[in-house]
Design an enzyme around this catalytic site. Structure first.
Site, mmCIF file in Angstrom:
data_model
loop_
_atom_site.group_PDB
_atom_site.id
_atom_site.type_symbol
_atom_site.label_atom_id
_atom_site.label_comp_id
_atom_site.label_asym_id
_atom_site.label_seq_id
_atom_site.Cartn_x
_atom_site.Cartn_y
_atom_site.Cartn_z
ATOM 1 N N LYS A 76 0.726 -1.161 -0.072
ATOM 2 C CA LYS A 76 0.117 0.079 0.078
ATOM 3 C C LYS A 76 0.740 1.196 0.086
ATOM 4 C CE LYS A 76 -4.011 -1.963 2.571
ATOM 5 N NZ LYS A 76 -4.727 -2.721 1.624
ATOM 6 N N CYS B 107 -13.878 -5.901 3.483
ATOM 7 C CA CYS B 107 -13.249 -6.501 4.803
ATOM 8 C C CYS B 107 -13.379 -5.882 5.827
ATOM 9 C CB CYS B 107 -11.806 -6.974 4.450
ATOM 10 S SG CYS B 107 -11.303 -8.030 3.291
HETATM 11 N N1 C6P Z 1 -7.316 -3.346 3.198
HETATM 12 C C1 C6P Z 1 -8.658 -2.705 1.214
HETATM 13 O O1 C6P Z 1 -9.191 -2.873 0.100
HETATM 14 P P1 C6P Z 1 -2.986 -6.761 4.213
HETATM 15 O O2 C6P Z 1 -4.073 -7.597 3.358
HETATM 16 O O3 C6P Z 1 -2.443 -7.586 5.317
HETATM 17 O O4 C6P Z 1 -1.889 -6.080 3.320
HETATM 18 O O5 C6P Z 1 -3.835 -5.329 4.861
HETATM 19 C C2 C6P Z 1 -4.680 -5.764 5.727
HETATM 20 C C3 C6P Z 1 -5.560 -4.451 6.138
HETATM 21 C C4 C6P Z 1 -5.698 -4.022 7.550
HETATM 22 N N2 C6P Z 1 -6.049 -2.906 7.781
HETATM 23 C C5 C6P Z 1 -6.726 -2.241 7.062
HETATM 24 C C6 C6P Z 1 -7.177 -0.661 7.545
HETATM 25 C C7 C6P Z 1 -6.743 -2.387 5.537
HETATM 26 O O6 C6P Z 1 -7.247 -1.453 4.910
HETATM 27 C C8 C6P Z 1 -6.011 -3.371 5.112
HETATM 28 C C9 C6P Z 1 -6.390 -3.813 3.870
HETATM 29 C C10 C6P Z 1 -7.636 -3.595 1.814
HETATM 30 O O7 C6P Z 1 -9.288 -1.907 2.065
HETATM 31 C C11 C6P Z 1 -7.722 -4.986 1.144
HETATM 32 S S1 C6P Z 1 -8.970 -5.860 2.148
#
Ligand code: C6P
Length: 416
Positions: free
Chosen positions: A236, A374
């Site tokens: 990100k 999510c």
């Molecule tokens: N949100 C979204 O489209 P990972 O998948 O481990 O890199 O990140 C998880 C995660 C945890 N906390 C927050 C606040 C997030 O936004 C995310 C990832 C993405 O909003 C994919 S679900």
């Protein structure tokens, strides 16, 4: 603030030329030039990050911390130098407090296991908020079920802000940790982390901050926030997938049991007893994603060269411009209207399912996310099954927003 005039709005950042740094952004989608508005899910990588990863694979690859030959030593130096880059990025004084993980989800699970199994017992409480991503809910819920602790939830208001009075009331001698998101991935709300940390610390409660949507979009100063854990994902911040960061205060990390066991995290192993390495190695079992870590370092340097303050300012202009234009559309509701908001706009249009909206936008070359993001409890709070979400980053322009708005208008016409 007054209405934004498309002609006079100024942006501090030349997003049009920044866009040229990202090879994928010159692609097309459905024969239209791609407008990428899903950086909240995953940001794109600039060419220099891709090149750095390729260079590593072609010229530097070897396992780290193990070989005595030059290649392995070089790979180790490149990998370890990223720890210092991350420490500078977050203003962390002690580089040993920077742990490489696979991403945000992995890092939160690490803390929930390693901190949770060391410090949380039956009858204890863990405070999270109603706007958490599943990654900052499920690991804590699992911990609570396992040890007999209780999850307490900070409520959110209709505009998507945390109820700070309720937060204060939830903190008690039973609270073992507060785990809260820096920025909501659905509502865009930027939470008052410094204030929340100060309040928790006044009761000796540590705070974990899920910075997945924070670190990419604003300058994070760990020493100023004073949080105990801060977490983000490489993909990100214009880096690759498979790598993330856990910052943790030495005081906690040293007292936590390791999360995973294996190579590189030990001092000595016999069949009778294993002793563990010092931090950060204690939490980095096995061969890490070396190339991804090196790519992350390059991504951070790229963002730093542009300036996080400028990126944040740019996204604020885009958000304000997009919000004003979208809310002119009849029947469109924006979820999350807090004054202190990052570049995320979740919306619904009466009569159009968010998934249909996402598909119709894609037909126009506009990539957004549709679904529950999510964060199902946020959907439950606002009584919607899903939303369409546009999220912005440094390479987005006002023209991108114009394309989004005109495409949303077209989609609405199709369904009316
Ligand atoms: N949100 C979204 O489209 P990972 O998948 O481990 O890199 O990140 C998880 C995660 C945890 N906390 C927050 C606040 C997030 O936004 C995310 C990832 C993405 O909003 C994919 S679900």
């Amino acid at each position: 603030m007054g209405k934004i005039d498309r002609e006079v709005v100024t942006v501090d950042l030349d997003a049009e030329s920044i866009k040229k740094d990202f090879p994928i952004l010159s692609n097309s989608e459905n024969n239209k030039s791609l407008v990428y508005l899903d950086s909240g899910a995953s940001a794109q990588m600039p060419r220099l990050v891709i090149d750095r990863i390729n260079h590593y694979h072609q010229h530097e690859h070897a396992n780290i911390h193990r070989g005595v030959y030059d290649l392995s030593e070089q790979a180790t130096i490149s990998y370890e130098s990223v720890r210092s880059t991350v420490a500078r990025f977050l203003n962390v004084a002690d580089t040993s407090e920077v742990i490489f993980t696979k991403g945000t989800t992995h890092a939160i699970n690490l803390v929930a296991h390693a901190f949770g199994r060391t410090f949380v017992r039956a009858g204890d409480e863990i405070v999270i908020s109603h706007m958490e991503h599943h990654s900052n809910i499920v690991p804590w819920q699992q911990l609570c079920e396992e040890v007999g602790a209780t999850l307490k939830i900070i409520p959110i208001s209709d505009i998507g802000e945390l109820d700070m009075e309720a937060y204060g009331r939830l903190l008690s001698e039973r609270t073992k940790i507060v785990a809260v998101t820096h920025v909501s991935n659905v509502l865009g709300t930027i939470n008052p982390i410094k204030e929340m940390v100060a309040l928790a610390h006044s009761k000796d409660i540590p705070v974990l901050v899920d910075g997945a949507q924070g670190a990419p979009h604003m300058k994070v100063d760990i020493q100023d926030l004073d949080c105990d854990f801060y977490i983000f994902s490489g993909h990100k911040v214009c880096g690759p997938t498979g790598i993330g960061i856990l910052y943790g205060k030495r005081n906690w990390l040293e007292r936590m049991n390791p999360y995973e066991g294996g190579g590189d995290m030990i001092l000595s192993v016999t069949f009778e007893k294993t002793t563990y390495a010092e931090i950060p190695a204690k939490f980095e079992a096995g061969t890490p994603p070396i190339a991804s870590a090196i790519g992350l370092g390059e991504a951070i340097k790229y963002l730093e060269a542009i300036g996080l303050e400028r990126i944040e300012k740019h996204e604020k202009v885009l958000t304000r411009y997009a919000t004003e234009a979208l809310t002119e559309i009849n029947g469109l509701t924006v979820y999350g209207t807090a004054p202190n908001k990052a570049g995320v706009i979740s919306f619904g249009v009466k009569g159009v399912h968010p998934h249909d909206m996402g598909t119709l936008l894609s037909d126009d070359g506009v990539a957004v996310r549709a679904g529950h993001h999510c964060a199902q409890p946020v959907m439950q709070r606002f009584k919607v099954p899903a939303t369409t979400r546009a999220s912005f980053y440094l390479y987005n322009t006002l023209e991108d927003i114009d394309r989004l708005v005109s495409s949303v208008r077209n989609a609405k016409k199709i369904f009316s």
